[in-house]
Design a protein around this motif. Structure first.
Motif, PDB file in Angstrom:
ATOM      1  N   UNK A  69       0.816  -1.221   0.000  1.00  0.00           N
ATOM      2  CA  UNK A  69       0.000   0.000   0.000  1.00  0.00           C
ATOM      3  C   UNK A  69       0.843   1.262   0.000  1.00  0.00           C
ATOM      4  N   UNK A  70       1.941   1.267   0.765  1.00  0.00           N
ATOM      5  CA  UNK A  70       2.692   2.509   0.983  1.00  0.00           C
ATOM      6  C   UNK A  70       4.114   2.478   0.448  1.00  0.00           C
ATOM      7  N   UNK A  71       4.590   1.328   0.006  1.00  0.00           N
ATOM      8  CA  UNK A  71       5.960   1.233  -0.489  1.00  0.00           C
ATOM      9  C   UNK A  71       6.943   0.899   0.617  1.00  0.00           C
ATOM     10  N   UNK A  72       8.206   0.749   0.233  1.00  0.00           N
ATOM     11  CA  UNK A  72       9.218   0.262   1.163  1.00  0.00           C
ATOM     12  C   UNK A  72       9.819   1.352   2.039  1.00  0.00           C
ATOM     13  N   UNK A  73       9.442   2.614   1.818  1.00  0.00           N
ATOM     14  CA  UNK A  73      10.108   3.704   2.540  1.00  0.00           C
ATOM     15  C   UNK A  73       9.539   3.937   3.937  1.00  0.00           C
ATOM     16  N   UNK A  74       8.448   3.257   4.305  1.00  0.00           N
ATOM     17  CA  UNK A  74       7.910   3.392   5.656  1.00  0.00           C
ATOM     18  C   UNK A  74       8.718   2.518   6.608  1.00  0.00           C
ATOM     19  N   UNK A  75       9.361   3.158   7.596  1.00  0.00           N
ATOM     20  CA  UNK A  75      10.078   2.434   8.634  1.00  0.00           C
ATOM     21  C   UNK A  75       9.146   2.019   9.753  1.00  0.00           C
ATOM     22  N   UNK A  76       9.713   1.594  10.879  1.00  0.00           N
ATOM     23  CA  UNK A  76       8.890   1.018  11.936  1.00  0.00           C
ATOM     24  C   UNK A  76       7.914   2.035  12.527  1.00  0.00           C
ATOM     25  N   UNK A  77       8.336   3.294  12.685  1.00  0.00           N
ATOM     26  CA  UNK A  77       7.459   4.295  13.290  1.00  0.00           C
ATOM     27  C   UNK A  77       6.301   4.652  12.369  1.00  0.00           C
ATOM     28  N   UNK A  78       6.614   4.937  11.103  1.00  0.00           N
ATOM     29  CA  UNK A  78       5.556   5.296  10.167  1.00  0.00           C
ATOM     30  C   UNK A  78       4.661   4.092   9.857  1.00  0.00           C
ATOM     31  N   UNK A  79       5.242   2.894   9.817  1.00  0.00           N
ATOM     32  CA  UNK A  79       4.417   1.711   9.594  1.00  0.00           C
ATOM     33  C   UNK A  79       3.474   1.490  10.769  1.00  0.00           C
ATOM     34  N   UNK A  80       3.965   1.717  11.978  1.00  0.00           N
ATOM     35  CA  UNK A  80       3.093   1.610  13.148  1.00  0.00           C
ATOM     36  C   UNK A  80       1.946   2.612  13.044  1.00  0.00           C
ATOM     37  N   UNK A  81       2.269   3.830  12.613  1.00  0.00           N
ATOM     38  CA  UNK A  81       1.227   4.832  12.436  1.00  0.00           C
ATOM     39  C   UNK A  81       0.239   4.441  11.361  1.00  0.00           C
ATOM     40  N   UNK A  82       0.731   3.839  10.258  1.00  0.00           N
ATOM     41  CA  UNK A  82      -0.165   3.428   9.181  1.00  0.00           C
ATOM     42  C   UNK A  82      -1.094   2.315   9.629  1.00  0.00           C
ATOM     43  N   UNK A  83      -0.560   1.314  10.324  1.00  0.00           N
ATOM     44  CA  UNK A  83      -1.397   0.207  10.804  1.00  0.00           C
ATOM     45  C   UNK A  83      -2.445   0.713  11.790  1.00  0.00           C
ATOM     46  N   UNK A  84      -2.057   1.680  12.624  1.00  0.00           N
ATOM     47  CA  UNK A  84      -2.994   2.208  13.609  1.00  0.00           C
ATOM     48  C   UNK A  84      -4.068   3.060  12.953  1.00  0.00           C
ATOM     49  N   UNK A  85      -3.688   3.885  11.969  1.00  0.00           N
ATOM     50  CA  UNK A  85      -4.641   4.829  11.377  1.00  0.00           C
ATOM     51  C   UNK A  85      -5.546   4.180  10.342  1.00  0.00           C
ATOM     52  N   UNK A  86      -5.043   3.176   9.617  1.00  0.00           N
ATOM     53  CA  UNK A  86      -5.837   2.596   8.535  1.00  0.00           C
ATOM     54  C   UNK A  86      -6.518   1.282   8.913  1.00  0.00           C
ATOM     55  N   UNK A  87      -5.914   0.533   9.862  1.00  0.00           N
ATOM     56  CA  UNK A  87      -6.454  -0.789  10.212  1.00  0.00           C
ATOM     57  C   UNK A  87      -6.804  -0.939  11.679  1.00  0.00           C
ATOM     58  N   UNK A  88      -6.557   0.093  12.491  1.00  0.00           N
ATOM     59  CA  UNK A  88      -6.804   0.024  13.937  1.00  0.00           C
ATOM     60  C   UNK A  88      -6.024  -1.120  14.578  1.00  0.00           C
ATOM     61  N   UNK A  89      -4.842  -1.381  14.069  1.00  0.00           N
ATOM     62  CA  UNK A  89      -3.994  -2.448  14.617  1.00  0.00           C
ATOM     63  C   UNK A  89      -2.884  -1.811  15.442  1.00  0.00           C
ATOM     64  N   UNK A  90      -2.747  -2.247  16.668  1.00  0.00           N
ATOM     65  CA  UNK A  90      -1.743  -1.702  17.584  1.00  0.00           C
ATOM     66  C   UNK A  90      -0.683  -2.765  17.849  1.00  0.00           C
ATOM     67  N   UNK A  91       0.492  -2.583  17.257  1.00  0.00           N
ATOM     68  CA  UNK A  91       1.602  -3.525  17.409  1.00  0.00           C
ATOM     69  C   UNK A  91       2.837  -2.724  17.786  1.00  0.00           C
ATOM     70  N   UNK A  92       3.677  -3.282  18.650  1.00  0.00           N
ATOM     71  CA  UNK A  92       4.879  -2.595  19.095  1.00  0.00           C
ATOM     72  C   UNK A  92       5.859  -2.328  17.965  1.00  0.00           C
ATOM     73  N   UNK A  93       6.619  -1.234  18.102  1.00  0.00           N
ATOM     74  CA  UNK A  93       7.577  -0.854  17.067  1.00  0.00           C
ATOM     75  C   UNK A  93       8.639  -1.928  16.839  1.00  0.00           C
ATOM     76  N   UNK A  94       9.093  -2.578  17.900  1.00  0.00           N
ATOM     77  CA  UNK A  94      10.147  -3.584  17.742  1.00  0.00           C
ATOM     78  C   UNK A  94       9.651  -4.778  16.934  1.00  0.00           C
ATOM     79  N   UNK A  95       8.390  -5.188  17.165  1.00  0.00           N
ATOM     80  CA  UNK A  95       7.837  -6.292  16.379  1.00  0.00           C
ATOM     81  C   UNK A  95       7.672  -5.882  14.919  1.00  0.00           C
ATOM     82  N   UNK A  96       7.259  -4.629  14.703  1.00  0.00           N
ATOM     83  CA  UNK A  96       7.098  -4.151  13.331  1.00  0.00           C
ATOM     84  C   UNK A  96       8.460  -4.101  12.632  1.00  0.00           C
ATOM     85  N   UNK A  97       9.488  -3.628  13.347  1.00  0.00           N
ATOM     86  CA  UNK A  97      10.827  -3.575  12.753  1.00  0.00           C
ATOM     87  C   UNK A  97      11.304  -4.965  12.359  1.00  0.00           C
TER      88      UNK A  97
END
Length: 400
Positions: A69-97
């Protein structure tokens, strides 16, 4: 909680929903249960029924789709924000990384190697949400008829309004960015922009509104060189990598392959129209992710913005755009009212415009799919969409 459907709670937990979110949903689904649906009860219920959060494999599936959806440039912080804002999924940054490293190791390494220290060498201070509003434009895609404008609160870093247009224009910026932000949040005590003329109408209304509303110990606006509008300039680096550059690469290749004749005004209009709608998808995804991600040393913009200290103003303080433009021209001088990029030959025929939209979407083109394909694949859907829009416009113009 014995009356609660265990499988429903398990599915929510697997989707990454928080205990607080689940507690709120259960209270709505089971209004007759007066006690036992608290956050603590939900946590205990999950422990008793061996319900755990999504596994690494399940998280990898979610992150894989998100990267598309967003490409490879989203790191752990922005990916966490995307999952939270678009899917209401709350996952820790370390797991996302860890997940990003597993599902897209090449992108993960590129982000690591491209990290640049962008520390601000100039002291900057915004004391509260509502203190300083920064507005700026981005013209990386100006050759193709796309200009972005955003408004950012200096304290929280929250993007409070944004729009894209063919060519920067006072009226559009005032209506879609400045006025929209003020109507939603209130009047900022200072508006900060560069020296561009495209902000004159917004500055005029800001200055007039601040004569009657807000503290008098701070100037109503400030114009600085664009390089010093740091609160918003930093964001363009993110927008460019996540939206503009992937789109620009596709358009440059189309020109190299002689698929576009940008000297043709109809082609100019079609390219601009399709790109604005496609980029809007990327901008919406970026803004939602940015506002929900954690900024180092500050916090999450959405949370920081909860304590709003803007000054409340009546709607009359920010008049509709036609009234504001008329009053500006009466007091200050002329404004460029319209800015076009190319010409739509069927622009005066609403029936043909509706027919074009119907035919375009009936052939399977959606701006969501075109943007997703651009940032995660070869961008061919965007190429086909632009060419189809040109073809439909030329075909329908023959009916005039």
């Amino acid at each position: 909680m014995e009356e609660v459907d265990c499988s429903l709670v398990e599915s929510w937990i697997k989707d990454g929903k928080t205990y607080a979110w689940i507690s709120e949903q259960l209270q709505q689904l089971y209004p007759n249960i007066s006690r036992g649906l608290s956050v603590r009860s939900v946590r205990r219920f999950c422990n008793n029924h061996n319900i755990s959060k999504m596994t690494d494999d399940e998280l990898d599936d979610v992150v894989t789709d998100a990267v598309k959806d967003v490409g490879e440039v989203y790191g752990r912080k922005m990916m966490k924000g995307y999952l939270a804002s678009s899917l209401d999924i709350d996952v820790g940054e370390h797991r996302i990384a860890s997940s990003l490293q597993r599902v897209d190791p090449e992108g993960y390494e590129r982000r690591r190697s491209d990290t640049v220290d962008r520390a601000n060498p100039i002291p900057y201070s915004a004391r509260y949400f509502g203190h300083k509003l920064h507005m700026d434009q981005n013209e990386k895609l100006i050759r193709y008829g796309v200009t972005h404008v955003i408004a950012v609160d200096g304290f929280s870093g929250k993007i409070v309004a944004h729009t894209s247009m063919p060519i920067k224009n006072n009226l559009t910026i005032y209506q879609k960015v400045y006025r929209e932000a003020v109507l939603q949040y209130g009047l900022w005590h200072q508006l900060r922009v560069d020296h561009g003329r495209e902000f004159y109408l917004s500055l005029y209304v800001q200055n007039r509104a601040r004569e009657l509303h807000g503290p008098q110990d701070i100037t109503s606006f400030c114009q600085t060189p664009s390089t010093q509008n740091l609160a918003v300039e930093r964001l363009w680096v993110q927008v460019n990598s996540r939206v503009n550059y992937p789109v620009k690469r596709v358009l440059v290749k189309m020109e190299e392959n002689q698929l576009l004749d940008l000297s043709n005004t109809t082609t100019q209009y079609c390219v601009s129209y399709v790109l604005i709608n496609t980029c809007n998808v990327g901008m919406e995804r970026f803004v939602g992710s940015w506002n929900a991600h954690s900024i180092a040393g500050k916090g999450i913009p959405n949370n920081l913005a909860l304590n709003c200290n803007t000054s409340p103003v009546p709607v009359s303080a920010v008049p509709v755009v036609d009234t504001a433009a008329r009053e500006y021209q009466r007091d200050q001088g002329q404004l460029t009212l319209f800015s076009n990029f190319g010409t739509d030959p069927i622009g005066n025929r609403q029936d043909l415009i509706r027919r074009r939209e119907h035919l375009f979407h009936s052939k399977g083109f959606t701006y969501e799919n075109m943007f997703t394909n651009t940032v995660s694949d070869d961008g061919q859907k965007l190429v086909n969409g632009i060419l189809m829009h040109i073809e439909l416009t030329n075909r329908l113009s023959l009916l005039l």
